[in-house]
Design a protein around this motif. Structure first.
Motif, PDB file in Angstrom:
ATOM      1  N   VAL A 200       0.847  -1.117   0.125  1.00 47.81           N
ATOM      2  CA  VAL A 200      -0.029   0.036  -0.152  1.00 47.81           C
ATOM      3  C   VAL A 200       0.715   1.024   0.072  1.00 47.81           C
ATOM      4  O   VAL A 200       1.581   1.292   0.908  1.00 47.81           O
ATOM      5  N   LYS A 201       0.654   2.112  -0.890  1.00 44.16           N
ATOM      6  CA  LYS A 201       1.397   3.187  -1.081  1.00 44.16           C
ATOM      7  C   LYS A 201       0.113   4.614  -0.766  1.00 44.16           C
ATOM      8  O   LYS A 201      -0.585   4.834  -1.670  1.00 44.16           O
ATOM      9  N   ILE A 202       0.990   5.247   0.283  1.00 40.58           N
ATOM     10  CA  ILE A 202       0.048   6.632   0.613  1.00 40.58           C
ATOM     11  C   ILE A 202       0.460   7.705  -0.673  1.00 40.58           C
ATOM     12  O   ILE A 202       1.609   8.266  -0.527  1.00 40.58           O
ATOM     13  N   VAL A 203      -0.494   8.048  -1.471  1.00 42.51           N
ATOM     14  CA  VAL A 203      -0.176   8.855  -2.457  1.00 42.51           C
ATOM     15  C   VAL A 203      -0.205  10.257  -2.012  1.00 42.51           C
ATOM     16  O   VAL A 203       0.366  11.227  -2.239  1.00 42.51           O
ATOM     17  N   ASP A 204      -1.252  10.598  -1.088  1.00 41.10           N
ATOM     18  CA  ASP A 204      -1.541  11.955  -0.600  1.00 41.10           C
ATOM     19  C   ASP A 204      -2.038  11.554   0.735  1.00 41.10           C
ATOM     20  O   ASP A 204      -3.036  11.056   0.949  1.00 41.10           O
TER      21      ASP A 204
ATOM     22  N   GLY B  75       9.623   4.784   0.891  1.00 38.68           N
ATOM     23  CA  GLY B  75       9.342   5.954  -0.232  1.00 38.68           C
ATOM     24  C   GLY B  75       8.425   5.126  -1.480  1.00 38.68           C
ATOM     25  O   GLY B  75       7.693   5.875  -2.150  1.00 38.68           O
ATOM     26  N   GLU B  76       8.639   3.846  -1.486  1.00 39.06           N
ATOM     27  CA  GLU B  76       7.718   3.243  -2.392  1.00 39.06           C
ATOM     28  C   GLU B  76       6.554   2.388  -2.023  1.00 39.06           C
ATOM     29  O   GLU B  76       5.557   2.214  -2.695  1.00 39.06           O
ATOM     30  N   ALA B  77       6.468   2.215  -0.661  1.00 42.55           N
ATOM     31  CA  ALA B  77       5.230   1.598  -0.070  1.00 42.55           C
ATOM     32  C   ALA B  77       5.385   1.917   1.420  1.00 42.55           C
ATOM     33  O   ALA B  77       6.195   2.014   1.868  1.00 42.55           O
ATOM     34  N   ASP B  78       4.212   2.051   2.016  1.00 41.86           N
ATOM     35  CA  ASP B  78       4.004   2.456   3.350  1.00 41.86           C
ATOM     36  C   ASP B  78       3.307   1.267   4.326  1.00 41.86           C
ATOM     37  O   ASP B  78       4.022   1.337   5.528  1.00 41.86           O
TER      38      ASP B  78
ATOM     39  N   GLY C 156      -8.689  10.773   5.144  1.00 48.03           N
ATOM     40  CA  GLY C 156      -8.388  11.678   4.587  1.00 48.03           C
ATOM     41  C   GLY C 156      -7.140  11.439   3.763  1.00 48.03           C
ATOM     42  O   GLY C 156      -6.330  12.447   3.436  1.00 48.03           O
ATOM     43  N   VAL C 157      -6.884  10.206   3.482  1.00 51.20           N
ATOM     44  CA  VAL C 157      -5.637  10.025   2.855  1.00 51.20           C
ATOM     45  C   VAL C 157      -6.029   9.182   1.411  1.00 51.20           C
ATOM     46  O   VAL C 157      -7.267   8.807   1.251  1.00 51.20           O
ATOM     47  N   ARG C 158      -5.216   9.374   0.335  1.00 52.37           N
ATOM     48  CA  ARG C 158      -5.527   8.743  -0.994  1.00 52.37           C
ATOM     49  C   ARG C 158      -4.226   7.686  -1.295  1.00 52.37           C
ATOM     50  O   ARG C 158      -2.972   8.008  -0.941  1.00 52.37           O
TER      51      ARG C 158
ATOM     52  N   GLY D 138      -0.660   8.503 -11.441  1.00 58.67           N
ATOM     53  CA  GLY D 138      -0.998   9.352 -10.641  1.00 58.67           C
ATOM     54  C   GLY D 138      -1.681   8.567  -9.323  1.00 58.67           C
ATOM     55  O   GLY D 138      -1.793   9.462  -8.155  1.00 58.67           O
ATOM     56  N   GLY D 139      -1.890   7.286  -9.225  1.00 64.57           N
ATOM     57  CA  GLY D 139      -2.284   6.590  -8.263  1.00 64.57           C
ATOM     58  C   GLY D 139      -3.679   6.518  -7.887  1.00 64.57           C
ATOM     59  O   GLY D 139      -4.664   7.110  -8.926  1.00 64.57           O
ATOM     60  N   GLY D 140      -4.379   6.017  -6.916  1.00 68.28           N
ATOM     61  CA  GLY D 140      -5.614   5.836  -6.522  1.00 68.28           C
ATOM     62  C   GLY D 140      -6.221   4.644  -7.205  1.00 68.28           C
ATOM     63  O   GLY D 140      -7.420   4.462  -7.300  1.00 68.28           O
ATOM     64  N   ASN D 141      -5.551   3.539  -7.645  1.00 70.71           N
ATOM     65  CA  ASN D 141      -5.968   2.549  -8.229  1.00 70.71           C
ATOM     66  C   ASN D 141      -5.105   1.178  -7.639  1.00 70.71           C
ATOM     67  O   ASN D 141      -4.365   1.107  -6.806  1.00 70.71           O
TER      68      ASN D 141
END
Length: 540
Positions: free
Chosen positions: A187-191, A235-238, A272-274, A306-309
């Protein structure tokens, strides 16, 4: 106290590393030295050191083979590679095989100490983590969440463990995963949104997100979710999720995949995260690090789109086979390090555009994780070159600047974010010295090459600057054009030689950069109103 082994086939380099650095002051005991990988391996097997500094090109067993042998033996020794710039590809392979970091030759004491100190910090953290793991294992009040995180960090890092220990730990931590059938989700937090202003806030959000994931996914089979502390994924996954479905998926999409878009929406509403999620194929615990790598490759597509997928590794098998390392445009690191030393934004902009375009052009041939790892190596190389220059020319007016890092943003924003970051950095570092620095370096180059017929273009290229820009800066800082300064300084040097030495006229002409003595005489007379011979006889 940590132990260190030095491996280098060139005796003078090996002795220099062993004897010129005060290792005891760094909290390090020198455990020995070896001239090749085979000798080093025998020493390591007898008494494994905490760290090894090794050359990458050696006779017999080289640095890469030595590193692979250590990896096969599952030793916890940290390996620092020494390589020349022409061996950059070897350094990349070494990092892929588990090297802690690398330093470029020729070796500067400060450069090697910077890497060693970071290595010591990581070793100290690992010792603390292992001590904490041991304490938690014996404590009835064991923090389940933290213990699970430590366990999976260890498994992903390929740390060795005794037979039967893993089953015992999984049982104690109530991890019901099937060791023969597991899938990894990254899982990567994009925002991070507005609720994660500090690192502590981010840690709390990750904890909450892990609970949400476990609540959502446990109805599809045993599952464990943990924040990631692995430096490889920085930086690549959280966070990572490990799941064994109730029955084998046999190559089909996991059942939980249909719930992941809903989970991401819920996380956005509540926390509140993307974020983006990528998952691996199914495998056994023995392949856990490889499955983790697949998940990282999958989720890293956020960088391109851009993420979200949600991303699956099922379609990556052929791409992983054909993927090739990314190293950026030819000579980009040298040019960028030079531009950073100058500190002019207008010099950085075209180089950043060049890099961003280069990445865009390779989107179809390079996986995004490969590109981001290549960028990290590229930026590390820039930092090393810039730091080496600072250590050579450091003065009381210099201010150390923050290291260049790969921005955590999608590719479409990469150019703007990197430029903005560098602009902020340049404002706080050496604010009024960049133009003066250019002229200082130019004058040093002219003085070193006084006997050569150098031109403005030669000096500009030496400084990696645009010729017109260099000419403008030199004129404004010196109050005269480059060509006029060059002639004046040559004539001044010639006058001194004419009065203070018995050198012949043609020898003096060559000494100040004129190959044609007649041309030298003509220029001298135009400048002084006397020929060189007349000046020697009658000049002041």
């Amino acid at each position: 106290m940590f132990t260190l082994l030095v491996v280098e086939d060139e005796r003078w380099i090996r002795k220099g590393l062993c004897e010129t650095i005060d290792w005891e002051a760094e909290g390090i005991r020198l455990a020995g030295e070896a001239s090749d990988g085979e000798e080093a391996l025998r020493l390591v097997e007898r008494d494994p050191p905490d760290m090894v500094i090794t050359d990458i090109v050696m006779p017999g067993m080289d640095g890469i083979a030595f590193l692979q042998s250590l990896r096969e033996r599952k030793l916890g020794t940290k390996v620092i590679i020494m390589s020349g710039y022409s061996e950059f590809e070897y350094a990349r392979v070494a990092l892929k095989n588990g090297a802690f970091d690398y330093v470029l030759k020729p070796i500067h004491e400060q450069s090697i100490l910077d890497v060693v100190r970071r290595c010591v910090q990581e070793l100290r953290k690992e010792r603390e983590a292992k001590a904490e793991m041991h304490t938690l294992a014996r404590s009835a009040r064991e923090a389940m969440f933290l213990a699970r995180q430590r366990l999976f960090d260890m498994l992903l890092a390929r740390e060795p463990y005794p037979a039967g220990w893993l089953e015992e730990r999984m049982s104690a931590l109530r991890i019901g995963l099937d060791p023969g059938r597991v899938r990894v989700f990254a899982v990567k937090i994009v925002d991070w949104g507005c609720k994660a202003a500090t690192a502590k806030d981010q840690a709390l959000l990750l904890y909450a997100l892990c609970n949400m994931i476990e609540e959502t996914g446990r109805r599809f089979g045993p599952l464990a979710a943990i924040p990631l502390a692995d430096p490889k994924s920085a930086g690549e996954a959280d966070l990572a999720m490990f799941q064994s479905e109730s029955s084998s998926t046999c190559g089909r999409e996991p059942l939980i995949a249909s719930e992941l878009p809903w989970l991401m929406d819920k996380a956005g509403q509540m926390l509140g995260v993307r974020m983006s999620i990528g998952y691996s194929r199914e495998g056994d615990f023995g392949r856990l690090p490889d499955l983790y790598e697949e998940a990282l490759h999958s989720v890293s597509f956020w960088f391109y789109d851009g993420g979200g997928n949600v991303y699956s590794a099922e379609s990556l098998a052929s791409a992983l086979q054909s993927d090739s390392p990314y190293s950026g445009p030819a000579g980009w690191d040298i040019r960028f390090a030079a531009a950073l030393k100058v500190g002019e934004t207008k010099l950085l902009e075209p180089l950043i555009r060049e890099l961003a375009q280069h990445i865009h052009d390779r989107k179809n041939s390079c996986l995004p994780l490969t590109v981001r790892r290549g960028l990290k190596l590229l930026f590390q190389n820039v930092n090393q070159k810039r730091n080496a220059a600072y250590h050579r020319h450091l003065s009381s007016q210099d201010v150390e600047v923050a290291p260049l890092e790969v921005p955590l943003c999608p590719l479409d924003a990469f150019q703007d974010v990197l430029l903005e970051t560098l602009q902020r950095s340049q404002k706080s570092a050496r604010p009024a010295r960049s133009r003066k620095w250019i002229v200082e370096r130019a004058l040093q180059y002219i003085e070193r090459n006084r006997d050569k017929a150098i031109t403005l273009n030669d000096v500009a290229e030496h400084l990696y600057l645009n010729h017109s820009y260099f000419s403008k800066v030199f004129h404004e800082e010196m109050g005269e054009t480059f060509s006029r300064y060059l002639v004046r300084s040559r004539i001044d040097k010639a006058k001194k030689l004419l009065k203070e030495t018995p050198l012949k006229i043609y020898e003096i002409a060559a000494e100040v950069g004129y190959n044609d003595v007649r041309h030298f005489t003509k220029v001298f007379k135009e400048w002084e109103g006397l020929s060189p011979a007349q000046y020697r006889e009658h000049g002041l």
